[in-house]
Motif scaffolding. Structure first.
Motif, PDB file in Angstrom:
ATOM      1  N   ASN A   1      44.023  32.988  39.726  1.00  0.00           N
ATOM      2  CA  ASN A   1      44.974  34.015  39.255  1.00  0.00           C
ATOM      3  C   ASN A   1      45.186  35.139  40.260  1.00  0.00           C
ATOM      4  O   ASN A   1      45.957  36.048  40.007  1.00  0.00           O
ATOM      5  N   SER A   2      44.476  35.178  41.349  1.00  0.00           N
ATOM      6  CA  SER A   2      44.662  36.257  42.312  1.00  0.00           C
ATOM      7  C   SER A   2      44.040  35.875  43.637  1.00  0.00           C
ATOM      8  O   SER A   2      42.967  35.293  43.691  1.00  0.00           O
TER       9      SER A   2
ATOM     10  N   TYR B   1      41.546  39.908  46.935  1.00  0.00           N
ATOM     11  CA  TYR B   1      40.175  40.302  46.663  1.00  0.00           C
ATOM     12  C   TYR B   1      39.465  40.524  47.981  1.00  0.00           C
ATOM     13  O   TYR B   1      39.924  40.106  49.047  1.00  0.00           O
TER      14      TYR B   1
ATOM     15  N   GLU C   1      43.053  44.865  38.913  1.00  0.00           N
ATOM     16  CA  GLU C   1      43.097  44.772  37.464  1.00  0.00           C
ATOM     17  C   GLU C   1      44.044  43.666  37.034  1.00  0.00           C
ATOM     18  O   GLU C   1      45.139  43.514  37.587  1.00  0.00           O
TER      19      GLU C   1
ATOM     20  N   ALA D   1      43.366  40.467  37.380  1.00  0.00           N
ATOM     21  CA  ALA D   1      42.929  39.242  38.036  1.00  0.00           C
ATOM     22  C   ALA D   1      41.662  38.729  37.360  1.00  0.00           C
ATOM     23  O   ALA D   1      40.998  39.447  36.622  1.00  0.00           O
ATOM     24  N   THR D   2      41.341  37.467  37.604  1.00  0.00           N
ATOM     25  CA  THR D   2      40.107  36.892  37.071  1.00  0.00           C
ATOM     26  C   THR D   2      39.361  36.185  38.185  1.00  0.00           C
ATOM     27  O   THR D   2      39.922  35.882  39.238  1.00  0.00           O
TER      28      THR D   2
ATOM     29  N   THR E   1      34.762  32.540  33.248  1.00  0.00           N
ATOM     30  CA  THR E   1      35.845  33.331  33.830  1.00  0.00           C
ATOM     31  C   THR E   1      35.633  34.798  33.508  1.00  0.00           C
ATOM     32  O   THR E   1      35.623  35.189  32.340  1.00  0.00           O
TER      33      THR E   1
ATOM     34  N   SER F   1      36.698  38.882  34.025  1.00  0.00           N
ATOM     35  CA  SER F   1      37.822  39.762  34.345  1.00  0.00           C
ATOM     36  C   SER F   1      37.444  41.234  34.273  1.00  0.00           C
ATOM     37  O   SER F   1      38.267  42.096  34.548  1.00  0.00           O
ATOM     38  N   THR F   2      36.215  41.516  33.886  1.00  0.00           N
ATOM     39  CA  THR F   2      35.771  42.905  33.775  1.00  0.00           C
ATOM     40  C   THR F   2      34.625  43.180  34.737  1.00  0.00           C
ATOM     41  O   THR F   2      33.891  42.271  35.136  1.00  0.00           O
TER      42      THR F   2
ATOM     43  N   VAL G   1      36.379  45.898  39.649  1.00  0.00           N
ATOM     44  CA  VAL G   1      37.789  45.813  39.294  1.00  0.00           C
ATOM     45  C   VAL G   1      38.489  47.092  39.712  1.00  0.00           C
ATOM     46  O   VAL G   1      38.090  48.192  39.310  1.00  0.00           O
TER      47      VAL G   1
END
Length: 323
Positions: free
Chosen positions: A17-18, A21, A36, A38-39, A70, A72-73, A99
Motif C-alpha cells: 500500500n505504500s 518509507y 499515515e 500506509a500499512t 498488517t 498501520s499504527t 507513522v
C-alpha cells in the motif's frame, strides 16, 4: 513444566500500500517510518509452526495469530511462535513502526523521539487532611534528545496543590483549570527527570491522577505518553480507646465518618477469640455493656459509594475507670 521451544522466529518485512518509507536502526530497534494511511506487513518465519501470536508494545493483539500481520499504527511489534504441542518460542526481536501523521515527506527516523511519563503516589493509604507527594517521571527512550518537553497534570478535585519553593521556574499552575504544567527544555536518552508534586487530601473518595507528556519532535509510540494512578482515600480514623463510665464523654464506641458509608458490619472479638458483639449498619452506639475492662479486637467492613467493601481491623481498649 514445559521447556521453552527452540524455535527461531525471523521477522522479514514486506511493504504494501505504500512505497514511501524509510528504514533505520533506532533505539536498538529496526525502525520503519511510513506515512499515515500506509500499512506494513510483518511476516513471521519459523519451522514446524502451528500458530503465531503477535504483540504490540508488549500487549497481545487479539486475533493476530497468523503468519502475517498488517500494521498501520505506531508501536513496537513482536511475535511468538507455537509448535504442534503448543510450546512457545522466545519472543522475537521488536520491530518499531513510526507513522508520520503530519503529511508530506516521511519523517526521518533521526527526528522522532519516544517520550514516556509515569506518576507514583508516595502514600497510597492517605486519609483526609494528609499531605503527601506524587512523583512524576519524564523519560526519553530514543537516542536523540527530546526538546520543548511539556508534562501536564490536572489536580483531582479532592486534592489541593501545595506549591514548593524552587519549582517556580519549571512549574506553572492554573488555579482555574487546576492544571499543573512542567516544562523541560531537553531530555536525553535514558536520563529520566523527576518532579515531586505535593498535595493535600480534602475529602475522602477515589483519587484518579492522570499525567501526559509531549514534545517538539514526532513521537512514534503514544501509548506511554500518558499514565495514571488510582487510590482510595478512606474517611475513617478509628479511635483505639473508649471509656463507657457514664460521664457522658466517650461512653460509646464512635467511629467518625461512618455515616459516609452505605452499609457497615461491625464485629467485636475478645482476647479468647469469641465474638461478643456483632452489628449490621452500626450506629456508633455500642457501650460495652456487660464487658470487663480490657483490650478487644474489632473488624469493620464498610461499603463505599463505589460499591466496594473497605475493611478495617485493629485493637480497642475499654476503660471504665473515671479519670
Amino acid at each position: 513444566m514445559k521447556q521453552l521451544c527452540r524455535l527461531i522466529v525471523l521477522c522479514a518485512l514486506l511493504i504494501i500500500n505504500s512505497k514511501a518509507y524509510s528504514q533505520t536502526q533506532t533505539g536498538g530497534y529496526l525502525t520503519f517510518t511510513i506515512n499515515e494511511g500506509a500499512t506494513i506487513v510483518l511476516h513471521g518465519a519459523a519451522q514446524n509452526v502451528a500458530a503465531y501470536q503477535w504483540y504490540k508494545d508488549g500487549v497481545r493483539i487479539s486475533g493476530a495469530m497468523s503468519k502475517d500481520y498488517t500494521a498501520s499504527t505506531a508501536g513496537i511489534y513482536s511475535v511468538v511462535a507455537f509448535n504442534m504441542e503448543g510450546c512457545p518460542s522466545e519472543t522475537s526481536d521488536g520491530v518499531r513502526i513510526v507513522v508520520n501523521t503530519k503529511g508530506g515527506p516521511v519523517a526521518k527516523p533521526d527526528t522522532v523521539v519516544d517520550l514516556a511519563v509515569s506518576i507514583l503516589s508516595s502514600n497510597p493509604k492517605a486519609s483526609p487532611g494528609d499531605s503527601f507527594t506524587y512523583i512524576l517521571t519524564a523519560n526519553n527512550n530514543s537516542p536523540i534528545p527530546g526538546t520543548n518537553v511539556q508534562v501536564s497534570y490536572v489536580i483531582p478535585p479532592n486534592l489541593v496543590y501545595l506549591p514548593q519553593p524552587g519549582n517556580d521556574n519549571l512549574v506553572k499552575y492554573d488555579i482555574v483549570t487546576r492544571t499543573l504544567t512542567w516544562n523541560i527544555n531537553q531530555i536525553n536518552n535514558n536520563m529520566p527527570t523527576k518532579l515531586v508534586v505535593t498535595v493535600k487530601v480534602l475529602t475522602p473518595g477515589m483519587v484518579e491522577s492522570v499525567v501526559n507528556i509531549k514534545g517538539k519532535e514526532t513521537d512514534p509510540i503514544m501509548a506511554n505518553n500518558i499514565d495514571q494512578t488510582v487510590q482510595q482515600v478512606y474517611p475513617l480514623v478509628i479511635s483505639n480507646v473508649f471509656t463507657p463510665n457514664g460521664d457522658g464523654v466517650n461512653d460509646t464506641f464512635v467511629i467518625p465518618g461512618l455515616e459516609t458509608y452505605t452499609d457497615t458490619e461491625l464485629t467485636i472479638i475478645n482476647r479468647w477469640g469469641n465474638t461478643i458483639y456483632q452489628k449490621t449498619n452500626y450506629k456508633n452506639d455500642w457501650d460495652g455493656q456487660g464487658m470487663i475492662e480490657g483490650t478487644y479486637f474489632y473488624v469493620l467492613r464498610a461499603k463505599n459509594k463505589a460499591g466496594v467493601w473497605d475493611s478495617y481491623k485493629g485493637y480497642l481498649t475499654l476503660l471504665r475507670t473515671r479519670i
